[in-house]
Scaffold this motif. Structure first.
Motif, PDB file in Angstrom:
ATOM      1  N   THR A   8      39.871  33.893  34.492  1.00  0.00           N
ATOM      2  CA  THR A   8      38.553  34.550  34.065  1.00  0.00           C
ATOM      3  C   THR A   8      38.839  35.964  33.784  1.00  0.00           C
ATOM      4  N   ALA A  14      40.193  41.558  41.284  1.00  0.00           N
ATOM      5  CA  ALA A  14      40.804  40.272  41.978  1.00  0.00           C
ATOM      6  C   ALA A  14      41.537  39.431  40.621  1.00  0.00           C
ATOM      7  N   PRO A  15      41.039  39.071  39.877  1.00  0.00           N
ATOM      8  CA  PRO A  15      41.997  38.265  38.913  1.00  0.00           C
ATOM      9  C   PRO A  15      42.882  39.023  38.402  1.00  0.00           C
ATOM     10  N   ILE A  18      45.383  39.129  41.012  1.00  0.00           N
ATOM     11  CA  ILE A  18      46.266  37.717  41.034  1.00  0.00           C
ATOM     12  C   ILE A  18      47.465  37.587  39.893  1.00  0.00           C
ATOM     13  N   ASN A  64      43.100  29.865  37.099  1.00  0.00           N
ATOM     14  CA  ASN A  64      42.103  30.810  38.032  1.00  0.00           C
ATOM     15  C   ASN A  64      40.684  30.933  37.085  1.00  0.00           C
ATOM     16  N   PRO A  66      36.512  29.944  38.137  1.00  0.00           N
ATOM     17  CA  PRO A  66      35.669  29.052  39.060  1.00  0.00           C
ATOM     18  C   PRO A  66      35.263  27.748  38.274  1.00  0.00           C
ATOM     19  N   LEU A  87      42.927  27.582  41.350  1.00  0.00           N
ATOM     20  CA  LEU A  87      42.848  28.774  42.427  1.00  0.00           C
ATOM     21  C   LEU A  87      41.409  28.777  42.879  1.00  0.00           C
ATOM     22  N   ASP A  88      40.453  28.248  42.229  1.00  0.00           N
ATOM     23  CA  ASP A  88      39.032  28.727  42.456  1.00  0.00           C
ATOM     24  C   ASP A  88      38.127  27.454  42.371  1.00  0.00           C
ATOM     25  N   SER A 132      33.177  30.088  44.470  1.00  0.00           N
ATOM     26  CA  SER A 132      33.508  30.997  45.741  1.00  0.00           C
ATOM     27  C   SER A 132      32.473  31.659  46.242  1.00  0.00           C
ATOM     28  N   ARG A 136      30.822  31.296  49.822  1.00  0.00           N
ATOM     29  CA  ARG A 136      30.784  32.500  50.716  1.00  0.00           C
ATOM     30  C   ARG A 136      29.384  32.802  51.455  1.00  0.00           C
ATOM     31  N   TRP A 159      29.401  40.365  40.367  1.00  0.00           N
ATOM     32  CA  TRP A 159      30.639  40.835  40.798  1.00  0.00           C
ATOM     33  C   TRP A 159      30.713  42.308  40.514  1.00  0.00           C
ATOM     34  N   ASN A 185      31.702  40.871  47.010  1.00  0.00           N
ATOM     35  CA  ASN A 185      33.229  41.454  46.690  1.00  0.00           C
ATOM     36  C   ASN A 185      33.206  42.904  46.885  1.00  0.00           C
ATOM     37  N   ASP A 213      37.531  41.040  49.627  1.00  0.00           N
ATOM     38  CA  ASP A 213      38.524  40.972  48.720  1.00  0.00           C
ATOM     39  C   ASP A 213      39.767  41.929  49.152  1.00  0.00           C
TER      40      ASP A 213
HETATM   41  C1  IPT Z   1      37.393  36.235  43.264  1.00  0.00           C
HETATM   42  C2  IPT Z   1      37.026  37.550  44.075  1.00  0.00           C
HETATM   43  O1  IPT Z   1      36.783  37.369  45.053  1.00  0.00           O
HETATM   44  C3  IPT Z   1      35.839  38.268  42.996  1.00  0.00           C
HETATM   45  O2  IPT Z   1      35.677  39.695  43.477  1.00  0.00           O
HETATM   46  C4  IPT Z   1      35.606  38.055  41.591  1.00  0.00           C
HETATM   47  O3  IPT Z   1      36.847  38.823  41.266  1.00  0.00           O
HETATM   48  C5  IPT Z   1      35.994  36.607  41.377  1.00  0.00           C
HETATM   49  O4  IPT Z   1      37.507  36.210  41.842  1.00  0.00           O
HETATM   50  C6  IPT Z   1      36.070  36.414  39.826  1.00  0.00           C
HETATM   51  O5  IPT Z   1      36.234  34.790  39.401  1.00  0.00           O
HETATM   52  S1  IPT Z   1      38.697  35.604  44.013  1.00  0.00           S
HETATM   53  C7  IPT Z   1      38.950  33.921  43.540  1.00  0.00           C
HETATM   54  C8  IPT Z   1      40.215  33.553  43.602  1.00  0.00           C
HETATM   55  C9  IPT Z   1      38.064  33.044  44.114  1.00  0.00           C
END
Ligand code: IPT
Length: 271
Positions: A8, A14-15, A18, A64, A66, A87-88, A132, A136, A159, A185, A213
């Motif tokens: 993403t 965060a991404p 990662i 990565n 969602p 990952l999501d 995610s 949450r 976000w 986040n 995060d």
């Molecule tokens: C997730 C982060 O917590 C959020 O802040 C945002 O950046 C999001 O990614 C973007 O997709 S972390 C993810 C591994 C669930």
């Protein structure tokens, strides 16, 4: 040898952390990483990104993005010749994943505020298109429910810090008496704190803020942000290690999935 990463927007903190962790750990394992960033507005953006990486002969792909269970399962099935690690996705998805546990840090956040005496909670989730973000939100709501509480007001951001700022003004308008806000986040938390301070609402004296995060800048917010730490370096390491071992042993994929713990880091935005 080469791994692919479909991600993403790397415009989010965060991404991008990662991706950096995946790059470093792949390099140590002797793999190059090709990155495709998906435009989530295009319906076939994901498969197009996978095709693009396949054309460049990647050995396996980390995703990565969602995705709901069925979307992830379809992607794995349609690309059966390619090892895919997600990952999501939701924990019950029938695919190979490394993800953060959405429950432990959220629960600790609610407990921390409850023990400080808070009873009026605002919730600011990420976008509902994100698994995610939904997990949450559900987890905060379950933890509140178990204490006989429901949220005083709920908002939904995208976000970004800007959405945190704008939704906070709206939520304060709908319900001025919340004393704590749980935020999906850290980037949104930055906007939340900025909106509260602009309205002369003291953080944490009048309203406590908890993010999610623990990205690198969060300890330097004013006040330093109390937040749920997700270890992005560990996520990158586990993802690379597990995908690489799956490449050498394609017979036993899904058993290798894992959920990584998250935990609350208490700083100065809660009291
Ligand atoms: C997730 C982060 O917590 C959020 O802040 C945002 O950046 C999001 O990614 C973007 O997709 S972390 C993810 C591994 C669930």
């Amino acid at each position: 040898a080469t791994l692919g990463l479909v991600t993403t927007s790397l415009g989010f903190h965060a991404p991008s952390q990662i991706a950096a962790a995946i790059k470093i750990h792949a390099q140590q394992a002797g793999y190059n990483v090709l990155i495709a960033m998906v435009n989530e507005d295009l319906p076939d953006g994901l498969q197009a990104a996978v095709n693009e990486l396949q054309a460049q002969r990647v050995d396996g792909i980390i995703i990565n993005l969602p995705l709901d269970g069925p979307q992830a399962e379809a992607l794995s099935a349609n690309n059966g010749d390619m090892a895919c690690l997600f990952l999501d996705v939701p924990p019950d998805a029938g695919v190979f994943y490394v993800m953060f546990n959405p429950d432990d840090g959220t629960r600790e956040s609610v407990d921390h505020l409850f023990l400080q005496g808070h009873r009026q909670f605002a919730l600011l989730s990420g976008p509902m298109a994100s698994v995610s973000a939904r997990l949450r939100l559900q987890s905060w709501q379950r933890a509140l429910q178990e204490r006989g509480l429901t949220a005083a007001v709920i908002g939904q951001g995208d976000w970004t810090a800007q959405s945190g700022y704008l939704r906070t003004l709206e939520m304060r308008h709908q319900c001025a008496h919340f004393t704590a806000i749980l935020v999906g986040n850290d980037q949104m938390s930055l906007g939340v704190i900025s909106a509260l301070q602009q309205q002369n609402v003291a953080v944490p004296a009048q309203v406590s803020v908890i993010g999610y995060d623990d990205t690198r800048d969060s300890a330097f917010f004013l006040p330093a942000l109390t937040t749920v730490s997700q270890d992005f370096n560990q996520l990158g390491q586990e993802a690379v290690t597990r995908l690489v071992s799956m490449l050498g042993n394609p017979a036993q994929p899904h058993s290798a999935s894992v959920m990584l713990p998250t935990h609350l880091v208490v700083r100065h935005s809660t009291a």
